[in-house]
Design a protein around this motif. Sequence first.
Motif, PDB file in Angstrom:
ATOM      1  N   GLN A   3      13.851  59.350  26.659  1.00 18.08           N
ATOM      2  CA  GLN A   3      13.682  59.323  25.257  1.00 18.08           C
ATOM      3  C   GLN A   3      13.103  60.722  24.786  1.00 18.08           C
ATOM      4  N   GLU A   4      13.506  60.799  23.340  1.00 17.67           N
ATOM      5  CA  GLU A   4      12.858  61.932  22.708  1.00 17.67           C
ATOM      6  C   GLU A   4      11.555  61.619  21.834  1.00 17.67           C
ATOM      7  N   ALA A   5      10.586  62.382  22.118  1.00 17.03           N
ATOM      8  CA  ALA A   5       9.299  62.262  21.203  1.00 17.03           C
ATOM      9  C   ALA A   5       9.497  62.262  19.865  1.00 17.03           C
ATOM     10  N   ILE A   6       9.049  61.691  18.983  1.00 13.08           N
ATOM     11  CA  ILE A   6       8.794  61.649  17.614  1.00 13.08           C
ATOM     12  C   ILE A   6       7.432  62.120  17.157  1.00 13.08           C
TER      13      ILE A   6
END
Length: 88
Positions: A3-6
């Motif tokens: 997952q991509e960090a926000i």
Amino acid sequence: VGQEAIVVGKPSGRFMDQVVDRYKLDRSRTLMVGDRLDTDIAFGNRNGVQTCLVLSGVSSQAEVDLLQGSDERIPNYVRADLQGLLLS
């Protein structure tokens, strides 16, 4: 994993959007108060709220005096400390 960090902290606009939505704030009547020009004041200015730098922390009046033009770190107000803000 996978997952991509926000980033949602200052000066990210996502953080301000969450605060405004959650508390039903009117940006034109909201004041961001902080002691750092590069995070607190830039954050407020980038996100359409008034800004107030308190000089009881990191940034100084001398730093404010060096800012020019449309620099996003220029505060709308400068006060010595929170008491100065509350009494104005």
